[in-house]
Enzyme design. Sequence first.
Site, short mmCIF file in Angstrom:
data_model
loop_
_atom_site.label_atom_id
_atom_site.label_comp_id
_atom_site.label_asym_id
_atom_site.label_seq_id
_atom_site.Cartn_x
_atom_site.Cartn_y
_atom_site.Cartn_z
N GLU A 111 0.78 -1.45 -0.11
CA GLU A 111 0.02 0.06 0.07
C GLU A 111 0.85 1.26 0.14
OE1 GLU A 111 -1.74 -0.67 3.46
OE2 GLU A 111 -2.97 -2.41 2.84
N TYR A 115 8.17 1.27 -7.40
CA TYR A 115 7.47 -0.05 -7.34
C TYR A 115 7.05 -0.32 -8.65
CZ TYR A 115 7.29 1.06 -2.39
OH TYR A 115 7.35 1.37 -0.99
C1 LIG Z 1 10.77 5.68 -2.36
C2 LIG Z 1 12.13 5.77 -2.04
C3 LIG Z 1 12.51 4.61 -1.09
C4 LIG Z 1 13.12 5.43 -3.35
O1 LIG Z 1 14.47 5.30 -2.98
P1 LIG Z 1 15.56 5.82 -3.86
O2 LIG Z 1 16.95 5.23 -3.52
O3 LIG Z 1 15.55 7.40 -3.72
O4 LIG Z 1 15.31 5.19 -5.31
P2 LIG Z 1 16.21 4.86 -6.65
O5 LIG Z 1 17.31 5.94 -6.70
O6 LIG Z 1 16.60 3.43 -6.43
O7 LIG Z 1 15.05 5.19 -7.68
C5 LIG Z 1 14.56 3.95 -8.51
C6 LIG Z 1 13.59 4.47 -9.17
O8 LIG Z 1 12.52 4.99 -8.41
C7 LIG Z 1 11.71 6.13 -9.03
N1 LIG Z 1 12.21 7.24 -8.30
C8 LIG Z 1 13.09 7.52 -7.34
N2 LIG Z 1 13.00 8.73 -6.77
C9 LIG Z 1 11.94 9.58 -7.72
C10 LIG Z 1 11.34 10.88 -7.72
N3 LIG Z 1 12.06 11.75 -6.81
N4 LIG Z 1 10.59 11.05 -8.70
C11 LIG Z 1 10.14 10.34 -9.35
N5 LIG Z 1 10.51 8.89 -9.41
C12 LIG Z 1 11.51 8.64 -8.64
C13 LIG Z 1 12.36 6.12 -10.41
O9 LIG Z 1 11.54 5.32 -11.34
C14 LIG Z 1 13.84 5.47 -10.40
O10 LIG Z 1 14.37 4.69 -11.30
P3 LIG Z 1 15.48 5.60 -12.44
O11 LIG Z 1 16.43 6.13 -11.65
O12 LIG Z 1 15.75 4.62 -13.40
O13 LIG Z 1 14.42 6.54 -12.82
C15 LIG Z 1 12.80 6.98 -1.41
O14 LIG Z 1 12.19 8.12 -2.14
C16 LIG Z 1 12.22 7.13 0.07
O15 LIG Z 1 12.71 6.76 1.11
N6 LIG Z 1 11.16 7.91 0.16
C17 LIG Z 1 10.59 8.13 1.79
C18 LIG Z 1 10.01 6.75 2.16
C19 LIG Z 1 8.88 6.28 1.28
O16 LIG Z 1 8.21 6.97 0.71
N7 LIG Z 1 8.91 4.86 1.31
C20 LIG Z 1 7.81 4.23 0.77
C21 LIG Z 1 6.54 3.95 0.98
S1 LIG Z 1 6.56 2.92 2.77
#
Ligand SMILES: CC(C)(COP(=O)(O)OP(=O)(O)OC[C@H]1O[C@@H](n2cnc3c(N)ncnc32)[C@H](O)[C@@H]1OP(=O)(O)O)[C@@H](O)C(=O)NCCC(=O)NCCS
Length: 152
Positions: free
Chosen positions: A99, A111
């Site tokens: 979710e 995701y």
């Molecule tokens: C969601 C989260 C875990 C992503 O982690 P991250 O290490 O920044 O993500 P990655 O660098 O591995 O990115 C993987 C993919 O996610 C997407 N993505 C990551 N950050 C993004 C952003 N700011 N905007 C749009 N897409 C994004 C992209 O598709 C990316 O792939 P690409 O680099 O080939 O375009 C991080 O933003 C986070 O911790 N957010 C706060 C907590 C949270 O929301 N957790 C999830 C719900 S419980």
Amino acid sequence: MVRLMQQADVSAVVKIENLVQSHPWTYKQFQESVDSYLSTVIEKNGQVVGFCILQAVVDEANLLLMAIDPDFQGQGLGYELLDQSVQMLKNNPVHIFLEVRESNKAAIALYEKAHFHQIDLRKNYYPNTDGTREHAIIMVKSCSDDFASLFS
Ligand SMILES: CC(C)(COP(=O)(O)OP(=O)(O)OC[C@H]1O[C@@H](n2cnc3c(N)ncnc32)[C@H](O)[C@@H]1OP(=O)(O)O)[C@@H](O)C(=O)NCCC(=O)NCCS
């Protein structure tokens, strides 16, 4: 490097959680998750910079929570953490559910990159800090027999 979370990691994990969540899990919830769930962390230069918590239920799994430290986001660590954590599941799930807040575009994009897709919308599921509520998007990933290639 992705590895299993240990009790000694909980302080670092709670710090990250408090930086990114408006309604964070408590220290005790993370302590319990070490024993109850598949809880993993990702390290960069020996520092814990993210965590992932997966719950295995019979032949399914639920992604309960994951986060990357804001200073380390956008470097591919979230994808690496999710990919490797799913591969560490021992129950070979048929489906993995999660979710996510409708407004959490970064997480939804992560995701989708990991082959989850939306199957439902749970209206007014999450509380906001201002007293309003937000919809939850329900996503699922269908796992193939070739478990190792889920993210290929
Ligand atoms: C969601 C989260 C875990 C992503 O982690 P991250 O290490 O920044 O993500 P990655 O660098 O591995 O990115 C993987 C993919 O996610 C997407 N993505 C990551 N950050 C993004 C952003 N700011 N905007 C749009 N897409 C994004 C992209 O598709 C990316 O792939 P690409 O680099 O080939 O375009 C991080 O933003 C986070 O911790 N957010 C706060 C907590 C949270 O929301 N957790 C999830 C719900 S419980």
